[in-house]
Scaffold this active site. Structure first.
Site, PDB file in Angstrom:
ATOM      1  N   SER A 144       0.831  -1.199   0.000  1.00 43.47           N
ATOM      2  CA  SER A 144       0.000   0.000   0.000  1.00 43.47           C
ATOM      3  C   SER A 144       0.867   1.251   0.000  1.00 43.47           C
ATOM      4  CB  SER A 144      -0.855  -0.012   1.268  1.00 43.47           C
ATOM      5  OG  SER A 144      -1.422   1.249   1.489  1.00 43.47           O
ATOM      6  N   TYR A 192      -1.960  -0.785  10.896  1.00 40.90           N
ATOM      7  CA  TYR A 192      -2.225  -1.393   9.580  1.00 40.90           C
ATOM      8  C   TYR A 192      -1.070  -1.087   8.624  1.00 40.90           C
ATOM      9  CZ  TYR A 192      -3.822  -1.235   4.758  1.00 40.90           C
ATOM     10  OH  TYR A 192      -3.881  -1.349   3.391  1.00 40.90           O
ATOM     11  N   LYS A 245       1.931  -3.582   6.647  1.00 45.10           N
ATOM     12  CA  LYS A 245       2.329  -3.593   5.226  1.00 45.10           C
ATOM     13  C   LYS A 245       3.835  -3.374   5.121  1.00 45.10           C
ATOM     14  CE  LYS A 245      -1.750  -4.194   3.361  1.00 45.10           C
ATOM     15  NZ  LYS A 245      -2.085  -5.503   2.759  1.00 45.10           N
TER      16      LYS A 245
HETATM   17  N1  UFG Z   1     -12.804  11.052   3.166  1.00 45.80           N
HETATM   18  C1  UFG Z   1     -13.850  11.891   3.500  1.00 45.80           C
HETATM   19  N2  UFG Z   1     -14.978  11.337   4.009  1.00 45.80           N
HETATM   20  C2  UFG Z   1     -15.143  10.009   4.198  1.00 45.80           C
HETATM   21  C3  UFG Z   1     -14.070   9.150   3.862  1.00 45.80           C
HETATM   22  C4  UFG Z   1     -12.918   9.698   3.349  1.00 45.80           C
HETATM   23  O1  UFG Z   1     -13.756  13.108   3.333  1.00 45.80           O
HETATM   24  O2  UFG Z   1     -16.183   9.571   4.682  1.00 45.80           O
HETATM   25  C5  UFG Z   1     -11.575  11.617   2.581  1.00 45.80           C
HETATM   26  C6  UFG Z   1     -10.332  11.376   3.413  1.00 45.80           C
HETATM   27  O3  UFG Z   1     -10.159  12.395   4.376  1.00 45.80           O
HETATM   28  C7  UFG Z   1      -9.247  11.389   2.315  1.00 45.80           C
HETATM   29  C8  UFG Z   1      -9.964  10.791   1.097  1.00 45.80           C
HETATM   30  O4  UFG Z   1     -11.353  10.967   1.365  1.00 45.80           O
HETATM   31  O5  UFG Z   1      -8.877  12.699   2.014  1.00 45.80           O
HETATM   32  C9  UFG Z   1      -9.679   9.316   0.891  1.00 45.80           C
HETATM   33  O6  UFG Z   1      -9.950   8.598   2.083  1.00 45.80           O
HETATM   34  P1  UFG Z   1     -10.063   7.003   2.101  1.00 45.80           P
HETATM   35  O7  UFG Z   1     -10.416   6.596   3.481  1.00 45.80           O
HETATM   36  O8  UFG Z   1     -10.938   6.546   1.005  1.00 45.80           O
HETATM   37  O9  UFG Z   1      -8.596   6.517   1.716  1.00 45.80           O
HETATM   38  P2  UFG Z   1      -7.183   6.827   2.426  1.00 45.80           P
HETATM   39  O10 UFG Z   1      -6.368   7.561   1.428  1.00 45.80           O
HETATM   40  O11 UFG Z   1      -7.327   7.417   3.763  1.00 45.80           O
HETATM   41  O12 UFG Z   1      -6.655   5.357   2.660  1.00 45.80           O
HETATM   42  C10 UFG Z   1      -6.466   4.486   1.571  1.00 45.80           C
HETATM   43  C11 UFG Z   1      -6.709   3.061   2.006  1.00 45.80           C
HETATM   44  C12 UFG Z   1      -5.669   2.596   2.974  1.00 45.80           C
HETATM   45  C13 UFG Z   1      -4.316   2.875   2.454  1.00 45.80           C
HETATM   46  C14 UFG Z   1      -4.157   4.287   1.999  1.00 45.80           C
HETATM   47  C15 UFG Z   1      -2.861   4.435   1.293  1.00 45.80           C
HETATM   48  O13 UFG Z   1      -7.969   2.932   2.635  1.00 45.80           O
HETATM   49  O14 UFG Z   1      -5.811   1.209   3.137  1.00 45.80           O
HETATM   50  O15 UFG Z   1      -5.188   4.636   1.092  1.00 45.80           O
HETATM   51  O16 UFG Z   1      -2.562   5.750   1.020  1.00 45.80           O
HETATM   52  F1  UFG Z   1      -3.413   2.615   3.404  1.00 45.80           F
END
Ligand code: UFG
Length: 336
Positions: free
Chosen positions: A124, A149, A153
């Site tokens: 990841s 998590y 990885k």
């Molecule tokens: N976000 C919101 N509202 C939500 C969910 C997410 O505004 O309800 C925003 C987050 O703040 C972020 C973006 O949307 O800016 C993406 O969030 P995600 O949770 O979809 O994804 P992340 O980038 O936080 O995490 C993902 C994977 C992880 C991994 C990571 C690697 O879920 O497993 O990318 O960069 F580790």
């Protein structure tokens, strides 16, 4: 030639199973269904017209895995199984370390005993932690992960690379995924989170389908063009194609190689919301909420190595990602 996939009843594994079967490989699957459904595998078989032997087992169960290796005699292993909820990993770190590390160690031991030399791992972008500057290249500094998590990885990358140092005939490919979204164009398989989704796209689709009232946008004061978080969303079908290329690479090489799998383009939360509304014609009500702890402002990949070495490049657009996510969600409003 049989490829053994762990955790392929899950989101990325199921799409990869379809891509491998379409490329002519025999696919065998081991999954304990702790966060997935056997229905996903049944649908993979239906989509490809190929049988995919499915073993219900915990990958950390050595005796069960030895039997599966003896029966399937895989040429390569793709390891998708693992716990993946960032927030839960902070609350239950030992559960994450125990499961994600134990399964991988058992798998690598079984591979060594069975003489199986090709290992492809679902890593990841989270391994880059908060240290590196975007866009991340495979040489960017790793570590400094913000949650257990992410550390699992990071540690599994070290463990697998170490196995390949000890056995010069071994090939390890570490695939660092950015933000997988979308679904198979048929709408038959897709992401099926249990409970309230943690990730943005399934949250958007569940708001759109009426299961959740509105989206919370976590922060609009980041140093990004519109203030909301920027990520590198990649269509899961492109990601699955990347695994087929990674397998071809692993079959012809030894040692450890790392590839970023993303698009190289950053998209903000609000850009994704608006792209979704445009692609589907469905409104997504949202509210601005506080920042989510541990989130970075901007995460995107430099994917030139995968293009140069694997001949792989993401081709699907943000519109495809939105339309395909919506087709899956709207035709399976309650998942599998
Ligand atoms: N976000 C919101 N509202 C939500 C969910 C997410 O505004 O309800 C925003 C987050 O703040 C972020 C973006 O949307 O800016 C993406 O969030 P995600 O949770 O979809 O994804 P992340 O980038 O936080 O995490 C993902 C994977 C992880 C991994 C990571 C690697 O879920 O497993 O990318 O960069 F580790």
């Amino acid at each position: 030639m049989t490829i053994l996939l762990t955790g392929a009843a899950g989101y990325i594994g199921s799409h990869t199973a379809v891509a491998l079967a379409e490329a002519g490989y025999d696919v065998a699957i081991v999954d304990d269904f702790s966060n997935s459904s056997s229905e996903a595998v049944r649908r993979c078989e239906e989509l490809t017209g190929r049988k995919m032997p499915l073993y219900e087992a915990d990958v950390a169960d050595k005796a069960a895995m030895e039997k599966i290796f003896a029966e399937t005699k895989p040429e390569a292993v793709m390891h998708f199984a693992g716990f993946k909820a960032v927030g839960e990993s902070v609350a239950k770190p030992l559960k994450y370390y125990r499961n994600n590390l134990d399964t991988t160690l058992t798998l690598l031991e079984c591979m060594a005993e069975a003489g199986c030399k090709r290992f492809i791992f679902s890593s990841s972008a989270t391994v880059y932690g908060a240290k590196a500057a975007v866009p991340y290249t495979e040489d960017s500094e790793t570590g400094g992960c913000t949650n257990p998590y992410g550390w699992t990885k990071f540690m599994i990358e070290q463990i697998a690379a170490g196995a390949a140092v000890a056995d010069p005939d071994m090939s390890v490919v570490l695939l660092r995924y950015f933000n997988p979204v979308g679904a198979h164009a048929s709408g038959r398989i897709g992401e099926n989170p249990s409970g309230i989704p943690n990730n943005l796209m399934p949250y958007i689709t569940q708001v759109a389908v009426g299961r959740l009232p509105h989206l919370n946008v976590f922060g609009n004061d980041y140093d990004t063009p519109d203030g909301t978080g920027v990520r590198d969303y990649i269509h899961v079908v492109d990601l699955a194609a990347g695994h087929v290329k990674a397998l071809e690479y692993a079959l012809g090489h030894t040692g450890t190689e790392i590839f970023n799998l993303g698009t190289g383009h950053g998209v903000s939360v609000l850009e994704l919301v608006h792209a979704f509304e445009k692609a589907t014609g469905v409104k997504v009500p949202y509210e601005i909420a506080p920042r989510r702890p541990g989130d970075l402002a901007s995460v995107y990949a430099d994917c030139s190595k995968a293009e140069r070495v694997l001949g792989w490049k993401a081709v699907k657009s943000v519109e495809d990602m939105c339309a395909d996510s919506w087709r899956w969600q709207s035709s399976n409003p309650n998942g599998y």
